[in-house]
Write a protein that holds these residues in place. Structure first.
Motif, PDB file in Angstrom:
ATOM      1  N   PHE A 367     -42.786 -40.048  -4.634  1.00 50.06           N
ATOM      2  CA  PHE A 367     -43.742 -41.115  -4.316  1.00 50.06           C
ATOM      3  C   PHE A 367     -44.268 -40.863  -2.912  1.00 50.06           C
ATOM      4  O   PHE A 367     -43.746 -40.005  -2.176  1.00 50.06           O
ATOM      5  N   THR A 368     -45.293 -41.594  -2.539  1.00 52.65           N
ATOM      6  CA  THR A 368     -45.849 -41.534  -1.186  1.00 52.65           C
ATOM      7  C   THR A 368     -45.697 -42.902  -0.540  1.00 52.65           C
ATOM      8  O   THR A 368     -45.806 -43.935  -1.201  1.00 52.65           O
ATOM      9  N   SER A 369     -45.422 -42.895   0.772  1.00 54.54           N
ATOM     10  CA  SER A 369     -45.227 -44.146   1.514  1.00 54.54           C
ATOM     11  C   SER A 369     -45.951 -44.071   2.847  1.00 54.54           C
ATOM     12  O   SER A 369     -46.254 -42.981   3.347  1.00 54.54           O
ATOM     13  N   ASN A 370     -46.183 -45.245   3.422  1.00 61.69           N
ATOM     14  CA  ASN A 370     -46.816 -45.318   4.735  1.00 61.69           C
ATOM     15  C   ASN A 370     -45.793 -45.357   5.860  1.00 61.69           C
ATOM     16  O   ASN A 370     -46.153 -45.615   7.012  1.00 61.69           O
ATOM     17  N   THR A 371     -44.506 -45.130   5.556  1.00 66.06           N
ATOM     18  CA  THR A 371     -43.463 -45.163   6.573  1.00 66.06           C
ATOM     19  C   THR A 371     -42.733 -43.829   6.623  1.00 66.06           C
ATOM     20  O   THR A 371     -42.537 -43.183   5.590  1.00 66.06           O
ATOM     21  N   PRO A 372     -42.301 -43.394   7.812  1.00 61.09           N
ATOM     22  CA  PRO A 372     -41.632 -42.101   7.954  1.00 61.09           C
ATOM     23  C   PRO A 372     -40.191 -42.149   7.449  1.00 61.09           C
ATOM     24  O   PRO A 372     -39.640 -43.228   7.213  1.00 61.09           O
ATOM     25  N   PRO A 373     -39.569 -40.990   7.300  1.00 59.48           N
ATOM     26  CA  PRO A 373     -38.233 -40.949   6.704  1.00 59.48           C
ATOM     27  C   PRO A 373     -37.100 -41.156   7.703  1.00 59.48           C
ATOM     28  O   PRO A 373     -37.207 -40.807   8.881  1.00 59.48           O
ATOM     29  N   VAL A 374     -36.001 -41.702   7.185  1.00 59.29           N
ATOM     30  CA  VAL A 374     -34.720 -41.735   7.876  1.00 59.29           C
ATOM     31  C   VAL A 374     -33.647 -41.456   6.833  1.00 59.29           C
ATOM     32  O   VAL A 374     -33.912 -41.432   5.636  1.00 59.29           O
ATOM     33  N   SER A 375     -32.431 -41.244   7.284  1.00 57.67           N
ATOM     34  CA  SER A 375     -31.331 -41.049   6.347  1.00 57.67           C
ATOM     35  C   SER A 375     -30.976 -42.369   5.684  1.00 57.67           C
ATOM     36  O   SER A 375     -30.991 -43.430   6.313  1.00 57.67           O
ATOM     37  N   GLY A 376     -30.664 -42.314   4.401  1.00 61.37           N
ATOM     38  CA  GLY A 376     -30.307 -43.516   3.662  1.00 61.37           C
ATOM     39  C   GLY A 376     -29.453 -43.178   2.466  1.00 61.37           C
ATOM     40  O   GLY A 376     -29.018 -42.034   2.292  1.00 61.37           O
ATOM     41  N   LEU A 377     -29.213 -44.171   1.647  1.00 66.41           N
ATOM     42  CA  LEU A 377     -28.355 -44.019   0.482  1.00 66.41           C
ATOM     43  C   LEU A 377     -29.135 -44.305  -0.787  1.00 66.41           C
ATOM     44  O   LEU A 377     -29.810 -45.323  -0.892  1.00 66.41           O
ATOM     45  N   ALA A 378     -29.043 -43.395  -1.735  1.00 69.49           N
ATOM     46  CA  ALA A 378     -29.638 -43.588  -3.055  1.00 69.49           C
ATOM     47  C   ALA A 378     -28.529 -43.885  -4.053  1.00 69.49           C
ATOM     48  O   ALA A 378     -27.352 -43.642  -3.798  1.00 69.49           O
ATOM     49  N   VAL A 379     -28.926 -44.408  -5.206  1.00 68.82           N
ATOM     50  CA  VAL A 379     -27.964 -44.784  -6.248  1.00 68.82           C
ATOM     51  C   VAL A 379     -28.330 -44.053  -7.535  1.00 68.82           C
ATOM     52  O   VAL A 379     -29.447 -44.170  -8.032  1.00 68.82           O
ATOM     53  N   LEU A 380     -27.377 -43.297  -8.061  1.00 64.06           N
ATOM     54  CA  LEU A 380     -27.539 -42.606  -9.332  1.00 64.06           C
ATOM     55  C   LEU A 380     -26.718 -43.344 -10.384  1.00 64.06           C
ATOM     56  O   LEU A 380     -25.505 -43.480 -10.251  1.00 64.06           O
ATOM     57  N   GLY A 381     -27.383 -43.851 -11.432  1.00 66.53           N
ATOM     58  CA  GLY A 381     -26.699 -44.555 -12.497  1.00 66.53           C
ATOM     59  C   GLY A 381     -26.280 -43.595 -13.594  1.00 66.53           C
ATOM     60  O   GLY A 381     -27.058 -42.737 -14.021  1.00 66.53           O
ATOM     61  N   LEU A 382     -25.038 -43.708 -14.067  1.00 70.70           N
ATOM     62  CA  LEU A 382     -24.525 -42.840 -15.119  1.00 70.70           C
ATOM     63  C   LEU A 382     -24.840 -43.405 -16.493  1.00 70.70           C
ATOM     64  O   LEU A 382     -24.959 -44.614 -16.665  1.00 70.70           O
ATOM     65  N   PHE A 383     -24.941 -42.526 -17.486  1.00 73.28           N
ATOM     66  CA  PHE A 383     -25.515 -42.861 -18.783  1.00 73.28           C
ATOM     67  C   PHE A 383     -24.480 -43.288 -19.816  1.00 73.28           C
ATOM     68  O   PHE A 383     -24.538 -44.401 -20.345  1.00 73.28           O
TER      69      PHE A 383
END
Length: 549
Positions: A367-383
């Motif tokens: 995706f594209t955003s108007n804000t710059p990046p920082v480190s963060g946490l994503a969530v991967l859901g298992l199937f």
């Protein structure tokens, strides 16, 4: 002297040679350990209907201290997967995958280490290598489907589906659209080939995480039959790592994270952000399922309040040649605090062929955003059911992880209610310092009663409790009661249900508990509904996942 280990498997007996005193590989693994020592070539079989068929050659090496089983006509041999990737403008995508070559005999060569020959083609000796040309790996009669293989345990079915069957140029081989390689459409693209071995004794020895290697592919612009563009191997093979590391090696700023599912397999995730130099940044993510049989069905990326998200996208390699899985794209949603991708309907007995991120494949998201990046946490859901829950990992995200470090994401698909749209749940306010939170359900039918539920686990139960909706919670489910500021709530004229939550008064079926630091908690709304005939029924919202710092 070499010690002998007698093996009895599938009615076969044999002797496995253990390592001599002097290790033949450095480092040397304990037990059988197959790796891809070389991606040794590529064949272009031509295209039909704009879809090209390719095959990669592979040379395997046994870097363990025990021989690797290689019996041709049972479940004790390796299977070999092959993939092709494209890297372009900072985005890494898998553009093709093959069925699996079933191993049938092992030579005893010395590509990787000093070889102690087994003296038979039914076992790959300690330190020995075995070459399979691209012609062998592309031989259609010896290619079996991926769906019959558990990459974590190494187990697979034999005989396998469509054994001995052949077809057109692309049948069972690595299938790639001509348009995905065309230099006129992708003038600056780089390409990579990736191969993976799965073997039951390798997995049993705990050596299943190093079975993938990759190599650069060069495109010369010429074409074969049907307009298939010719590719050739170049450079050296990068051993014991998946092709996402090619992305890291060739693109500055890529962040790679290994996601080790407790008690099970592994995913490898990469993220990269491109500064568009116009006040916007394009966020690219790729996740490779190395060995997880649980598979994955959702990805959520937190976004800061006020960030604008647009130009969302998603890509994946297409299943083909009779694999039973669907190719329906994942749905994309943005609730203001996160952007999420999710497979359609999730896992259940009637939907086990949904398009999930299964082993040996890479899915890409952007995706594209108007804000710059920082480190963060994503969530991967298992199937699949029985999994240990969502997996949290490090990525680059737009400008933080939300107020106070809280990650709020949606998961699990809701069915439309009597308004013809699904009920949606959100947490517009989470204040960990003051131990408070607000839950809100919107798009409900007007003037209907409902309540909120919570648990520490997820599930997917279709038409749960004779409802028209899907239950997205699992394990011990509690109903939010008066101790959390409310009980049964009316949706009113706006079809909205709101509840103030005390984070120290969270109900379970038998007690009241407090939200703990680092805890992931799930919420869902249930409500009365009206059918088309005016008969009272009920429905559920989608699910809400909240990760507390």
């Amino acid at each position: 002297m070499r010690s002998l280990l007698t093996v009895a498997a599938a009615g076969l007996t044999g002797a496995l040679v253990q390592a001599p005193t002097l290790a033949q590989c450095s480092p040397q693994s304990s037990g059988a350990d197959v790796i891809v020592g070389s991606v040794n070539g590529i064949t272009n079989y031509g295209a039909i209907g704009g879809v090209a068929g390719y095959a990669l050659g592979t040379t395997s090496c046994n870097v363990g201290d025990a021989e690797l089983l290689w019996f041709a006509n049972n479940t004790n041999h390796p299977v070999i997967g092959q993939n092709i990737y494209r890297l372009e403008n900072g985005r890494f995508e898998q553009i093709g995958m093959s069925w699996l070559k079933h191993g049938f005999t092992a030579l005893q060569q010395g590509l990787c280490c000093s070889c102690i020959s087994s003296g038979t083609g039914s076992r790959l000796g300690v330190g020995c290598s075995d070459p399979y040309s691209s012609g062998l790996n592309g031989s259609q009669g010896g290619l079996g489907p991926r769906w019959q293989v558990n990459a974590f345990t190494g187990a697979f079915s034999y005989p396998y589906a469509q054994q001995g069957q052949s077809g057109d140029r692309a049948f069972k081989r690595i299938q790639v659209l001509n348009t995905d390689v065309d230099p006129a459409l992708h003038p600056t693209a780089q390409f990579f080939g990736e191969s993976q071995y799965i073997a039951p004794d390798d997995a049993a020895a705990g050596n299943g995480l190093n079975n993938v290697s990759w190599r650069r592919l060069s495109r010369n612009g010429s074409t074969g039959a049907g307009g298939a563009f010719n590719l050739s191997v170049s450079g050296s093979t990068s051993r014991e790592e998946c092709a996402i590391y090619a992305w890291e090696d060739n693109t500055p700023g890529v962040v790679v994270s290994e996601i080790n599912v407790p008690g099970e397999g592994q995913f490898v995730a990469g993220s990269n952000v491109v500064d568009n130099l116009d006040g916007t940044w394009t966020y690219n993510y790729a996740i490779f399922n190395n060995t997880s049989d649980f598979s994955a069905d959702s990805l959520s990326i937190p976004i800061a309040s006020g960030a604008t998200i647009f130009d969302e996208g998603f890509s994946f390699p297409l299943y083909h040649s009779g694999e039973p899985y669907t190719n329906l794209p994942w749905t994309i949603s943005n609730n203001g605090s996160s952007i999420s991708w999710e497979t359609v309907n999730g896992y259940n007995a009637a939907n086990d062929t949904a398009n999930a991120l299964r082993w040996g494949t890479t899915y890409s998201y952007w995706f594209t955003s108007n804000t710059p990046p920082v480190s963060g946490l994503a969530v991967l859901g298992l199937f699949k059911s029985g999994n240990p829950g969502d997996q949290v990992f490090d990525v680059l995200v737009p400008d933080g992880t939300g107020p106070g470090g809280v990650i709020v994401t949606n998961y699990c698909q809701a069915n439309p209610n009597s308004t013809l749209i699904p009920t949606s749940i959100d947490a517009p306010s989470v204040d960990v310092a003051n131990r408070s939170m607000v839950l809100e359900a919107t798009d409900m039918p007007a003037n209907q009663f409902g309540f909120f539920l919570t648990s520490l686990d997820t599930d997917f139960v279709v038409n749960a409790g004779f409802s028209s909706g899907n239950l997205c919670l699992g394990g011990q489910i509690g109903r939010m009661l008066a101790g959390s500021g409310g009980a049964i709530i009316n949706s009113g004229a706006t079809g909205t249900m709101t509840l103030g939550v005390d984070l120290d008064v969270i109900p379970t079926p038998s007690s009241i508990v407090s939200v703990q630091p680092g805890e992931t908690r799930y919420f869902q709304a249930w409500h009365r509904d009206l059918s088309g005939l005016g008969t009272q029924t009920s429905n559920f919202s989608n699910g809400l996942r909240v990760i507390f710092p």
